[in-house]
Design an enzyme around this catalytic site. Structure first.
Site: not given
Ligand code: TYM
Length: 337
Positions: A113, A204, A207
């Site tokens: 990022k 991957k 968003k």
């Molecule tokens: P974020 O918002 O990027 O994504 C949310 C969840 O979706 C999963 N994910 C995917 N899984 C499979 N294939 C993909 N292409 C894909 N893209 C995204 C991510 O692994 C995630 O589970 N840092 C985290 C948010 C967060 C969090 C936490 C998660 C903040 N605090 C505490 C768990 C526990 C994030 O940016 O997710």
């Protein structure tokens, strides 16, 4: 015996896609009965990159609606907004003091990022400190609730690892008779842990990718879903089989997705299509995807913003006593209270 706790969250940045759903949210739905489930909309993480305040506010509500539309039961699961519970940021500061900067600089997400891998590009040098400290806030999210399990996609593995490291380090340094923090485990589902981009199956699904054709968004219209799947990158062999070969990555991704929504294995699906072309497979997958997402979209449209805001108010008052008690425990062992 009391239930174990799972904690997870999604950032309200951009539109949620099937990677977020199959990698994370669907797994929460599947285990919500067995666990004390805490599902957060992590709006404080979202502001580590610039956001439009009105849009952020609306997206936060939208993500909570999608949690419920996907099947989380708000009567059983705690759905809340990260910024409503000040102890997340308070614990983050406390954990900040035991975190090494080297641990943060090596995080893949930070490198991606911030564009820091590309250090010759001077235009990318202005990076917010929030982006660097992001994993500490994530550790605070998880440790604040003594979560046993964190169901996420594979891309979050490094963040869960650093959470475990910080919990262990804190326990070793400060715990007295009993450990202050529970060491959490990661949970990823075999088929959904890494859904790849439709236009480039070596990346991957994301968003934030500029190309909207790279992802199927949960709220995409049927025609849009069909178009995106028909355009998905495959290979020129035009032969359907499930394989680890790099050139089959596009087909493999489509078969994996098809497998999640039909409950057949990707190999079985490949076998059913062995005498057919990619066009046939894509057409059927597109139709199956539209039918799969339809009930989620219908449910999403039936939920009002007000319902969500009420859930946020309710969750805040349920969680605060617990998070205040945890912070008191942490501050006591650190000599701060
Ligand atoms: P974020 O918002 O990027 O994504 C949310 C969840 O979706 C999963 N994910 C995917 N899984 C499979 N294939 C993909 N292409 C894909 N893209 C995204 C991510 O692994 C995630 O589970 N840092 C985290 C948010 C967060 C969090 C936490 C998660 C903040 N605090 C505490 C768990 C526990 C994030 O940016 O997710």
């Amino acid at each position: 015996m009391s239930k174990q706790t799972f904690f997870s969250g999604v950032q309200p940045s951009g539109n949620l896609h099937i990677g977020n759903y199959f990698g994370a949210i669907k797994n929460w739905v599947d285990i919500q009965e067995e666990y004390n489930a805490i599902c957060c909309v992590v709006n404080l993480h979202a502001i580590t990159v610039p956001q439009n305040p009105e849009e952020l506010n609306q997206k936060t509500i939208e993500v909570a609606k999608l949690y419920i539309a996907a099947g989380l039961d708000p009567a059983k699961v705690t759905i809340f907004r990260q910024s409503d519970i000040p102890q997340h940021t308070e614990l983050m500061w406390l954990l900040n003091t035991i975190t090494k900067t080297g641990e943060l600089f090596k995080m893949t997400q930070f490198k991606d990022k911030s564009g820091i891998q590309n250090s010759e590009d001077n235009t990318k040098i202005s990076i917010g400190a929030g982006l660097l400290n992001y994993p500490i806030l994530m550790a605070a999210d998880i440790l604040l609730y003594d979560a046993n399990l964190v169901p996420v996609g594979e891309d979050q593995t490094q963040h869960i690892e650093i959470t475990r490291t910080l919990a262990r380090r804190f326990n070793k340094k400060f715990s007295k008779e009993e450990d202050v923090f529970t060491i959490p485990n990661i949970y990823t589902s075999p088929a959904g842990k890494k859904i790849m981009a439709l236009d480039n199956p070596l990346k991957k699904m994301s968003k934030s990718a500029e190309a909207v054709n790279s992802r199927i968004e949960i709220l995409d219209e049927p025609e849009v879903i069909k178009k995106k799947i028909m355009k998905a990158t495959t290979d020129s062999e035009n032969k359907i089989y499930y394989s680890d070969k790099p050139e089959k990555a596009g087909l493999r991704n489509l078969l994996n997705i098809f497998s999640i929504i039909t409950d057949a294995t990707p190999e079985q699906i490949a076998e059913n299509y062995q005498d057919k072309g990619y066009g046939d497979l894509k057409k059927d997958l597109a139709e199956a995807m539209v039918s799969y997402l339809q009930p989620i979209q219908d449910k999403f449209n039936s939920i009002s913003d007000e319902e969500i805001l009420n859930i946020f108010i309710q969750s805040k008052s349920t969680l605060l006593p617990q998070t205040q008690a945890k912070i008191t425990q942490v501050k006591k062992v650190m000599g701060l209270e």
